[in-house]
Design a protein around this motif. Structure first.
Motif, short mmCIF file in Angstrom:
data_model
loop_
_atom_site.label_atom_id
_atom_site.label_comp_id
_atom_site.label_asym_id
_atom_site.label_seq_id
_atom_site.Cartn_x
_atom_site.Cartn_y
_atom_site.Cartn_z
N TRP A 164 0.86 -1.10 -0.04
CA TRP A 164 -0.12 0.08 0.09
C TRP A 164 1.02 1.27 -0.08
CZ3 TRP A 164 -0.18 4.11 3.34
CH2 TRP A 164 -1.20 4.84 3.54
N SER B 96 0.90 5.90 -0.36
CA SER B 96 0.05 7.12 -0.31
C SER B 96 1.00 8.07 -0.45
CB SER B 96 -0.68 7.46 1.11
OG SER B 96 -1.27 8.61 0.99
N THR C 226 1.84 12.55 -1.11
CA THR C 226 1.35 13.64 -0.93
C THR C 226 2.27 14.82 -1.20
OG1 THR C 226 0.27 12.96 1.30
CG2 THR C 226 0.36 15.38 1.08
N GLU D 257 -3.42 14.67 -0.18
CA GLU D 257 -3.11 13.51 -1.13
C GLU D 257 -3.34 13.40 -2.36
OE1 GLU D 257 -3.69 8.82 0.42
OE2 GLU D 257 -5.35 9.48 -0.58
N ARG E 68 -3.03 7.31 -4.30
CA ARG E 68 -2.92 6.20 -3.18
C ARG E 68 -3.08 4.81 -3.99
NH1 ARG E 68 -6.12 5.66 2.20
NH2 ARG E 68 -5.06 7.79 2.62
N PHE F 267 -8.27 1.79 1.28
CA PHE F 267 -8.18 2.21 -0.05
C PHE F 267 -9.54 2.10 -0.62
CE2 PHE F 267 -8.15 1.55 -4.65
CZ PHE F 267 -7.37 2.36 -5.01
#
Length: 245
Positions: A76, A78, A80, A86, A89, A243
């Motif tokens: 996973w 993410s 930014t 964000e 993702r 998610f």
């Protein structure tokens, strides 16, 4: 739903050897005994660092990346860019890749067979996991070609229409440089790992340069990802992987 340049993956021009050294010659049995690739072993992993994403259209995005993983189960991430919002993702599981890309307004939701048919990339969770952790891309066997040159093993592996060449450091057993290409020239993958740090008594690549080339409706596309991980944590306690599209 478009290019996987949006988020992941995965690299760099290979370093030249400089003065070429003659390889040490081994029998197959001697190679098997001496060559011990180091696979990063963990239950859960979390990491945080800086990312620079260079897309095929020349756009460059810099920001913070958070990574979480469960071994052989899920990766996973993410991203930014810097204003606290964000931009991207992603979730990679054994069956598919999903990316929510607010940066370009595009989402990706494909299984690995669809990825191969559309972009010429022979990917899997196992392969992506090995690339992120500087593991040898495929399990070593007698069908592979292996020689030793100085402080490195040179390993060539061919699997399912894709060929990988890994330079494996004899000291810590991790991949220092990796190149892979589809045998039909539909996609390529490059990776370089300049530095490692000790995580739970195991070497882990805290800096990496990744590049992929793949086919799309617009023609050949190139994506480069620079990762500099400043906090890497081995964990036994379960992590969440939120998610949704």
């Amino acid at each position: 739903m478009t290019k996987p340049s949006s988020g992941i993956l995965i690299l760099f021009v290979l370093l030249l050897l400089g003065c070429a050294k003659k390889p040490n010659l081994y029998t197959s049995d001697e190679i098997m005994q001496e060559f011990r690739p180091n696979y990063f072993d963990f239950n859960y992993l979390s990491a945080r660092g800086r990312i620079v994403l260079e897309e095929a259209n020349g756009k460059i995005t810099k920001g913070t990346i958070n990574l979480r993983a469960r071994k052989d189960s899920v990766i996973w991430f993410s991203m930014t860019p810097g204003l606290g919002l964000e931009a991207m993702r992603g979730l990679i599981t054994p069956d598919k890749i999903r990316i929510k890309d607010r940066l370009n307004g595009e989402d990706l939701n494909m299984n690995f067979e669809e990825m191969r048919d559309r972009f010429g990339l022979q990917l899997s969770l196992q392969l992506i996991q090995n690339i992120l952790y500087a593991n040898v891309p495929e399990e070593f066997s007698y069908r592979d070609r292996l020689i030793r040159i100085g402080r490195y093993f040179e390993l060539t592996q061919a699997r399912e229409g894709f060929r990988f060449h890994s330079r494996v450091n004899t000291g810590h057993g991790k991949v220092s440089e990796l190149t892979g290409n589809a045998l039909d020239n539909s996609g390529t993958l490059l990776a370089s790992y300049p530095t490692f740090e000790n995580i739970n008594n195991q070497p882990f690549p805290n800096k990496m340069l990744l590049k992929i080339t793949f086919n799309s409706e617009e023609g050949a596309q190139h994506t480069i990802i620079h990762l500099d991980l400043t906090r890497i944590e081995y964990q036994d306690d379960p992590l969440s992987f939120p998610f949704q599209f």
